[in-house]
Write a protein that holds these residues in place. Structure first.
Motif, PDB file in Angstrom:
ATOM      1  N   ASP A 128     -26.067 -24.027 -31.043  1.00 53.05           N
ATOM      2  CA  ASP A 128     -25.814 -23.124 -32.062  1.00 53.05           C
ATOM      3  C   ASP A 128     -24.590 -21.956 -31.689  1.00 53.05           C
ATOM      4  OD1 ASP A 128     -27.238 -24.767 -33.586  1.00 53.05           O
ATOM      5  OD2 ASP A 128     -28.824 -23.417 -34.171  1.00 53.05           O
ATOM      6  N   THR A 129     -23.852 -21.569 -32.631  1.00 54.98           N
ATOM      7  CA  THR A 129     -22.924 -20.743 -32.013  1.00 54.98           C
ATOM      8  C   THR A 129     -22.773 -19.317 -33.185  1.00 54.98           C
ATOM      9  OG1 THR A 129     -21.321 -21.839 -33.862  1.00 54.98           O
ATOM     10  CG2 THR A 129     -21.025 -22.455 -31.549  1.00 54.98           C
ATOM     11  N   PHE A 130     -22.313 -18.352 -32.616  1.00 59.77           N
ATOM     12  CA  PHE A 130     -22.286 -17.153 -33.194  1.00 59.77           C
ATOM     13  C   PHE A 130     -21.034 -16.354 -32.918  1.00 59.77           C
ATOM     14  CE2 PHE A 130     -24.659 -17.003 -29.098  1.00 59.77           C
ATOM     15  CZ  PHE A 130     -24.266 -15.961 -28.564  1.00 59.77           C
ATOM     16  N   THR A 131     -20.608 -15.234 -33.336  1.00 60.22           N
ATOM     17  CA  THR A 131     -19.400 -14.526 -33.506  1.00 60.22           C
ATOM     18  C   THR A 131     -19.689 -13.153 -32.417  1.00 60.22           C
ATOM     19  OG1 THR A 131     -18.457 -15.325 -35.284  1.00 60.22           O
ATOM     20  CG2 THR A 131     -17.453 -13.263 -34.295  1.00 60.22           C
ATOM     21  N   TYR A 160     -28.735 -10.720 -25.043  1.00 65.44           N
ATOM     22  CA  TYR A 160     -30.059 -11.304 -24.495  1.00 65.44           C
ATOM     23  C   TYR A 160     -30.527 -11.871 -25.865  1.00 65.44           C
ATOM     24  CZ  TYR A 160     -34.052 -12.455 -21.329  1.00 65.44           C
ATOM     25  OH  TYR A 160     -35.077 -13.079 -20.842  1.00 65.44           O
ATOM     26  N   LEU A 161     -30.699 -13.535 -26.022  1.00 71.48           N
ATOM     27  CA  LEU A 161     -30.992 -14.019 -27.283  1.00 71.48           C
ATOM     28  C   LEU A 161     -32.157 -14.990 -27.151  1.00 71.48           C
ATOM     29  CD1 LEU A 161     -27.327 -15.012 -28.625  1.00 71.48           C
ATOM     30  CD2 LEU A 161     -28.918 -13.217 -29.750  1.00 71.48           C
ATOM     31  N   THR A 162     -33.095 -14.944 -28.153  1.00 77.21           N
ATOM     32  CA  THR A 162     -34.127 -15.949 -27.860  1.00 77.21           C
ATOM     33  C   THR A 162     -34.441 -16.791 -29.260  1.00 77.21           C
ATOM     34  OG1 THR A 162     -35.873 -14.328 -28.811  1.00 77.21           O
ATOM     35  CG2 THR A 162     -35.362 -14.631 -26.415  1.00 77.21           C
ATOM     36  N   GLY A 176     -32.506 -16.248 -23.332  1.00 79.59           N
ATOM     37  CA  GLY A 176     -31.742 -15.553 -22.133  1.00 79.59           C
ATOM     38  C   GLY A 176     -30.406 -14.902 -22.417  1.00 79.59           C
ATOM     39  N   TRP A 177     -29.698 -14.767 -21.348  1.00 78.00           N
ATOM     40  CA  TRP A 177     -28.515 -14.350 -21.694  1.00 78.00           C
ATOM     41  C   TRP A 177     -27.434 -15.350 -22.252  1.00 78.00           C
ATOM     42  CZ3 TRP A 177     -27.912  -9.112 -21.714  1.00 78.00           C
ATOM     43  CH2 TRP A 177     -28.635  -8.513 -21.035  1.00 78.00           C
ATOM     44  N   ASN A 178     -27.030 -15.148 -23.275  1.00 81.22           N
ATOM     45  CA  ASN A 178     -25.954 -15.964 -24.151  1.00 81.22           C
ATOM     46  C   ASN A 178     -24.771 -15.401 -24.429  1.00 81.22           C
ATOM     47  OD1 ASN A 178     -27.292 -18.965 -24.590  1.00 81.22           O
ATOM     48  ND2 ASN A 178     -28.914 -17.107 -24.882  1.00 81.22           N
ATOM     49  N   GLY A 179     -23.579 -16.010 -24.389  1.00 79.83           N
ATOM     50  CA  GLY A 179     -22.455 -15.463 -24.939  1.00 79.83           C
ATOM     51  C   GLY A 179     -21.155 -16.315 -24.602  1.00 79.83           C
ATOM     52  N   ILE A 192     -27.153  -6.193 -24.458  1.00 79.00           N
ATOM     53  CA  ILE A 192     -26.004  -6.403 -24.463  1.00 79.00           C
ATOM     54  C   ILE A 192     -25.177  -6.171 -23.378  1.00 79.00           C
ATOM     55  CG2 ILE A 192     -24.979  -4.846 -25.896  1.00 79.00           C
ATOM     56  CD1 ILE A 192     -23.429  -6.564 -27.326  1.00 79.00           C
ATOM     57  N   GLN A 193     -24.338  -7.021 -22.767  1.00 80.39           N
ATOM     58  CA  GLN A 193     -23.565  -6.673 -21.630  1.00 80.39           C
ATOM     59  C   GLN A 193     -22.253  -7.058 -21.926  1.00 80.39           C
ATOM     60  OE1 GLN A 193     -25.280  -9.014 -18.525  1.00 80.39           O
ATOM     61  NE2 GLN A 193     -26.808  -7.308 -17.902  1.00 80.39           N
ATOM     62  N   VAL A 194     -21.121  -6.152 -21.601  1.00 82.29           N
ATOM     63  CA  VAL A 194     -19.649  -6.250 -21.675  1.00 82.29           C
ATOM     64  C   VAL A 194     -19.224  -6.272 -20.081  1.00 82.29           C
ATOM     65  CG1 VAL A 194     -17.351  -5.881 -22.723  1.00 82.29           C
ATOM     66  CG2 VAL A 194     -19.510  -5.694 -24.013  1.00 82.29           C
ATOM     67  N   SER A 195     -18.382  -7.220 -19.698  1.00 82.68           N
ATOM     68  CA  SER A 195     -17.666  -7.096 -18.391  1.00 82.68           C
ATOM     69  C   SER A 195     -16.284  -7.046 -18.806  1.00 82.68           C
ATOM     70  CB  SER A 195     -17.883  -8.287 -17.659  1.00 82.68           C
ATOM     71  OG  SER A 195     -19.349  -8.429 -17.537  1.00 82.68           O
ATOM     72  N   ALA A 196     -15.710  -6.144 -17.878  1.00 88.42           N
ATOM     73  CA  ALA A 196     -14.156  -5.901 -17.963  1.00 88.42           C
ATOM     74  C   ALA A 196     -13.612  -5.582 -16.555  1.00 88.42           C
ATOM     75  CB  ALA A 196     -14.019  -4.831 -18.942  1.00 88.42           C
TER      76      ALA A 196
END
Lengths: 216, 511
Positions: free
Chosen positions: A78-81, A66-68, A112-115, A181-185
């Motif tokens: 803009d990108t991140f790792t 969840y980024l603002t 909001g949610w980004n990734g 943070i969320q991780v789906s698998a």
């Protein structure tokens, strides 16, 4: 063997070859922030990670945070790792040379949610892992984004949180704050179920073949 | 949002789907409006007060030297410990190296064009003149412990700490603080008779500041590397020569009663009060960014600001902006606050004790000039209070004043006490660069937990950004000191490492 039998065989074979794919579930979900939640700063110096459990054979399909634009420094695009580190008896924490077992690039589009989604990294062993969010220039273009503190409970709490203050000591869990943070698998289909599918398929093939055998 | 799983039993699956729907809806409700693309075209960071104190350092800066904690954990060697001591490095150079270095690292990551350091980069408090006992000094160790040598060494250590900033595109602009310009009679290693009782600013101290920081200041004008480092050229410099610098206590020399032990005449404040312009292009119109540095403890006039010089300086900048068709933005930097921030002080007498005035408001003298005309507007200040005249000038131009001195982070919009202007400009206190926190959590009655103002024990700094749209935003950020509090007493019960970097204040429209 007629066409119907061939089609049935192909269907069964396909079912056997893809038994390990199931729909993704949240294996890490630390909760959702309120609009006025405290923001921790994510930049090329300050990184964050959350620990979660993963079963061997599971495939990570998405990582979202969840980024603002709390610091007025970034723009959509803009990108991140996003990285996953393996926690091997705590070697990740405090280990400045820990190498990620998986990395991909996420994109900030709006608060909001980004990734990143559509991922297909499969864990080779069962154990604890860390989902990390970092900014690594020059490949990443983000400058400073806000990671918000969750205010509602998630469905899969983190085992621990950690941050890296750029001191060269690596990640530390001491005095860390939670972040959203969320991780789906996808979980692997257990082997017995696969065998059951194979067996039932072979039985069906045999039955169909016997029914269509002409009488002598 | 990832989808929910489908391999669970129907009842469990329905529950999971319902939960996920709620989470999605909650997430949508909490989602802020999409951030518009508004790139930063210029930015500066500002912080002050990185020096530590040899006697009363903050316990959270002590390390477990020789401690018995688990490796890598509090109380182990090199990690925080309430029973520890200052790292010998910091005890010797009187700097909070660890926390100031982290601040610098994070500022580097933000890539500002300038870093304005709001004073108290050294402990100082000596009188860097030839010591009366010079002829009797018989050893090198005695020689280097004299005020002049020791202060120069402290300056050099600080310069080394910030030198990395220039290599990554951030030019450092220095502001004199009271630890640079004043001598404290209890700290001087020279003959005590060389320093008046208490804290007094001297020309010797001002000259030491210029000797150690002058190259940074002069380069703003000579541009040997200012533009190469910052990416912008500075023009319309003021205060770099005796002809344009103010006199101590004001350009009119109206501080008629020099402090005890001060020079009988007010000295020229060349390179101690100075200003310059940087012009940036935005989508609507050019913006003229006017930067002013003031000395709030000049020799002969401690606890004053050159309000009349400042008014003339800001007026001239306004005229330049009008001539150029630019929008002026004013940023003023001084060490001492105009009005002291009254945080929740806890003493043995209880919580919420009044905080003693320590800024310009601590000056008990009055300015005989009870009116000041600038830009065609007369500011009447019948009280003669120095801080009132100063703030009225700040308010008239809707400038932002950045200061330190109080070892705390605080942002406050303050109205014009003279009533001349309806503006309520910000005073941004960023004196938490590593010096011992003012909010000491002294043993005694409980401090409310959580704190009334939770950022009072955070190391922090401000980042001001000029955007493509012309908007001026400010983000104040920092990290906690690692203190873990006893929930019933409010006292520090143990220490951890300092925490993650957090946003403390966010101002979407600074001016």
């Amino acid at each position: 063997m007629n066409n119907k039998i061939l089609a049935l065989a192909a269907f069964i074979a396909a079912g056997y070859l893809v038994p390990t794919v199931s729909n993704a579930a949240l294996v890490l979900d630390t909760g959702t922030p309120a609009a006025n939640a405290t923001a921790v700063a994510l930049d090329s110096n300050d990184f964050y990670a959350a620990e979660f459990s993963l079963t061997g054979g599971s495939t990570v399909t998405a990582i979202q945070a969840y980024l603002t634009n709390s610091f007025f420094a970034d723009s959509p695009g803009d990108t991140f790792t996003l990285s996953i580190y393996q926690d091997n008896n705590g070697k990740f924490l405090g280990n400045r040379s820990a190498a990620a077992v998986f990395s991909t690039q996420g994109t900030y589009t709006a608060d909001g949610w980004n990734g990143a989604s559509g991922l297909s990294w499969t864990a080779s062993t069962t154990g604890n892992y860390w989902a990390a969010i970092e900014i690594n220039p020059p490949s990443d273009t983000a400058v400073q984004l806000g990671l918000l503190t969750p205010t509602t409970g998630g469905t899969a709490a983190a085992l621990a949180f950690a941050f890296n203050d750029g001191s060269g000591n690596g990640y530390s869990s001491a005095n860390a704050l939670p972040f959203a943070i969320q991780v789906s698998a996808t979980a692997p289909v257990p082997l017995p179920a696969g065998l059951w599918l194979l067996g039932s398929g072979l039985t069906a093939m045999a039955a169909a073949a016997r029914r269509r055998r002409p009488a002598i | 949002m990832p989808s929910s799983e489908t391999t669970k039993p129907v009842q469990g699956r329905a529950f999971t789907v319902l939960t996920m729907c709620c989470a999605v809806l909650a997430g949508m409700a909490a989602t802020r409006p999409a951030a518009a693309a508004d790139p930063v075209v210029f930015s500066f960071a500002t912080v002050g007060d990185s020096r530590t104190d040899p006697a009363t350092f903050d316990p959270t800066t002590a390390l477990g030297i020789g401690g018995a904690g688990a490796s890598g954990q509090p109380n182990s060697p090199g990690y925080p410990s309430l029973t520890g001591t200052l790292l010998p490095q910091d005890a010797h150079w009187l700097q909070n190296t660890k926390d100031f270095s982290r601040i610098l690292r994070s500022i580097q990551a933000q890539k500002p064009n300038l870093l304005v350091f709001n004073g108290d980069m050294i402990y100082g408090y000596g009188r860097p003149s030839l010591p009366p006992q010079l002829s009797s000094i018989a050893s090198v160790s005695a020689l280097v412990s004299t005020d002049a040598v020791f202060e120069y060494l402290q300056y050099a250590y600080w310069r080394g700490l910030v030198s990395q900033m220039f290599e990554t595109g951030t030019y450092v602009v220095p502001v004199p603080g009271n630890h640079e310009t004043q001598c404290n009679s209890k700290d001087t290693t020279n003959s005590p008779s060389n320093c008046a009782s208490g804290k007094t600013a001297y020309v010797d101290n001002e000259q030491a500041f210029v000797a150690n920081m002058g190259d940074l200041i002069e380069d703003i004008s000579t541009n040997e590397r200012f533009q190469t480092v910052s990416g912008f050229g500075a023009v319309a410099v003021n205060g770099f020569t005796s002809a344009t610098a103010p006199l101590s206590g004001g350009n009119n020399g109206n501080y008629t009663t020099p402090n005890s032990g001060s020079p009988s005449t007010n000295p020229q404040e060349t390179e101690l009060d100075y200003s310059f312009d940087i012009t940036v292009n935005t989508a609507s119109a050019p913006e003229l960014l006017h930067f002013v540095v003031i000395n709030t403890d000049p020799a002969g006039a401690d606890q004053t600001a050159p309000s009349d010089w400042l008014a003339a300086d800001l007026s001239a900048a306004k005229q330049r902006a009008a001539t150029a068709g630019a929008i002026p933005k004013y940023f003023v930097f001084g060490h001492k606050p105009a009005l002291t921030y009254d945080y929740n002080l806890v003493t043995s007498a209880g919580p919420n004790q009044p905080v003693s005035a320590g800024g310009l408001d601590s000056n008990t003298k009055t300015d005989p000039a009870t009116s000041l005309t600038t830009d065609g507007v007369t500011i009447n200040n019948p009280s003669g209070k120095y801080q009132y005249a100063f703030w009225a000038v700040i308010a008239h131009y809707n400038a932002t004043y950045f200061c330190g001195h109080e070892h705390i982070v605080h942002v406050e919009a303050i109205p014009d006490p003279t009533g001349t202007s309806s503006n309520t400009p910000y005073q941004v206190t960023v004196g938490a660069g590593g010096s011992p926190f003012d909010d000491t959590l002294a043993p005694g009655p409980a401090e409310p937990v959580p704190f009334t103002t939770p950022w009072d024990r955070f190391y922090g700094w401000a980042l001001v950004q000029i955007h493509q749209s012309g908007a001026v935003t400010m983000s104040v950020q920092g990290f906690n000191d690692g203190a873990i509090y006893n929930p019933s007493t409010g006292a520090i019960s143990s220490l951890s490492t300092t925490g993650p970097l957090q946003q403390l204040y966010s101002i979407g429209n600074l001016q």
